[in-house]
Design an enzyme around this catalytic site. Structure first.
Site, PDB file in Angstrom:
ATOM      1  N   HIS A 113       0.831  -1.207   0.000  1.00 32.13           N
ATOM      2  CA  HIS A 113       0.000   0.000   0.000  1.00 32.13           C
ATOM      3  C   HIS A 113       0.865   1.256   0.000  1.00 32.13           C
ATOM      4  O   HIS A 113       0.657   2.178  -0.799  1.00 32.13           O
ATOM      5  CB  HIS A 113      -0.907  -0.035   1.241  1.00 32.13           C
ATOM      6  CG  HIS A 113      -1.961   1.015   1.266  1.00 32.13           C
ATOM      7  ND1 HIS A 113      -3.309   0.736   1.331  1.00 32.13           N
ATOM      8  CD2 HIS A 113      -1.878   2.362   1.250  1.00 32.13           C
ATOM      9  CE1 HIS A 113      -3.998   1.856   1.349  1.00 32.13           C
ATOM     10  NE2 HIS A 113      -3.142   2.863   1.308  1.00 32.13           N
ATOM     11  N   GLU A 114       1.858   1.274   0.883  1.00 34.55           N
ATOM     12  CA  GLU A 114       2.687   2.467   0.994  1.00 34.55           C
ATOM     13  C   GLU A 114       3.609   2.650  -0.208  1.00 34.55           C
ATOM     14  O   GLU A 114       3.919   3.777  -0.597  1.00 34.55           O
ATOM     15  CB  GLU A 114       3.507   2.422   2.289  1.00 34.55           C
ATOM     16  CG  GLU A 114       2.682   2.308   3.562  1.00 34.55           C
ATOM     17  CD  GLU A 114       1.568   3.335   3.669  1.00 34.55           C
ATOM     18  OE1 GLU A 114       1.684   4.426   3.065  1.00 34.55           O
ATOM     19  OE2 GLU A 114       0.576   3.055   4.359  1.00 34.55           O
ATOM     20  N   HIS A 120       1.823   4.591  -2.831  1.00 33.28           N
ATOM     21  CA  HIS A 120       1.908   6.026  -2.574  1.00 33.28           C
ATOM     22  C   HIS A 120       3.274   6.571  -2.972  1.00 33.28           C
ATOM     23  O   HIS A 120       3.373   7.649  -3.564  1.00 33.28           O
ATOM     24  CB  HIS A 120       1.655   6.309  -1.093  1.00 33.28           C
ATOM     25  CG  HIS A 120       0.284   5.951  -0.646  1.00 33.28           C
ATOM     26  ND1 HIS A 120      -0.846   6.179  -1.393  1.00 33.28           N
ATOM     27  CD2 HIS A 120      -0.155   5.367   0.510  1.00 33.28           C
ATOM     28  CE1 HIS A 120      -1.914   5.755  -0.732  1.00 33.28           C
ATOM     29  NE2 HIS A 120      -1.521   5.254   0.419  1.00 33.28           N
TER      30      HIS A 120
END
Length: 246
Positions: A125-126, A129
């Site tokens: 997920h990170e 980003h």
């Protein structure tokens, strides 16, 4: 992705709910675990400070989502270094990780990451980003639509909304359930890191949902499980070879 390179306004990017480095990034909220189970014998052999780096190392070496994203970051000129760009820290609340745009660092909440599978989802997920931050001019703190776009992409592409995870959350559905989950997770992530109303968060997600949901870079597809992620990684590695024999 709205505002990605070549588009109109500067691109979104962001993170999922982060730890409490004041106003420093985005992060991934997770519901608190039920009860307070005692630590098992084997897990008690490792402190959190030890297990977080060990789980991170295994994730970086074996997780197909993460391996693709690391390759994509390197291909985009933003190669990551484990010691420089990842940090295991104790976080407030139920946040499991976040991307700190001010330092280009992924924070892993060692007190809230429960197991190896959870670590894999948080890192993935990170990294989405971080990938968005690398490829686009992201205004994390001044444009909520940018944040919403990256949260939509991270929820859709990281496995957050896989069938297995939704079953664990006791959420069921058939018609467009993936889209519904992505919307809900994106809104929750925005609320976890920005002092805005639910209505503002929902409007930001709705404003950019279609274009950002359809932006599947660098996977090229929605990787619903690790097998699909491996196929996506293979396709990514072969992108530059498609026209070699023409």
């Amino acid at each position: 992705m709205a505002g990605s390179p070549g588009g109109g306004e500067p691109g979104p990017a962001a993170g999922e709910p982060l730890l409490q480095r004041p106003d420093s990034g985005q992060g991934s909220p997770e519901p608190p675990a039920h009860g307070n189970p005692q630590q098992g014998f084997l897990s008690s052999l490792f402190t959190r400070d030890q297990s977080c780096p060990l789980m991170l190392q295994k994730t970086l070496e074996t997780n197909p989502y993460v391996k693709l994203l690391l390759d994509a970051m390197k291909h985009s000129g933003c190669a990551l270094n484990r010691g420089r760009h990842f940090s295991c820290e104790v976080c407030d609340g139920n946040l499991s990780g976040g991307f700190d745009a001010s330092t280009s660092q992924i924070v892993l909440c060692e007190n809230n990451i429960r197991n190896q599978a959870h670590m894999g989802r948080v890192v993935t997920h990170e990294l989405i980003h971080a990938f968005d931050h690398c490829r686009a001019h992201v205004h994390w703190f001044t444009n909520i639509r940018h944040l919403a776009c990256s949260e939509i992409r991270a929820a859709s592409l990281s496995g957050d909304c896989s069938l297995v995870n939704e079953l664990f959350r006791l959420r069921f559905g058939l018609k467009q359930h993936h889209q519904t989950c992505v919307r809900d997770r994106a809104v929750l992530s925005i609320l976890a890191v920005r002092n805005v109303s639910r209505e503002e968060a929902e409007k930001a997600v709705d404003d950019v949902f279609q274009s950002c949901f359809n932006d599947r870079e660098p996977f090229g597809r929605i990787p619903h499980n690790k097998t699909y992620a491996r196929y996506a990684h293979r396709d990514f590695q072969n992108r530059d070879r498609y026209y070699a024999n023409i």
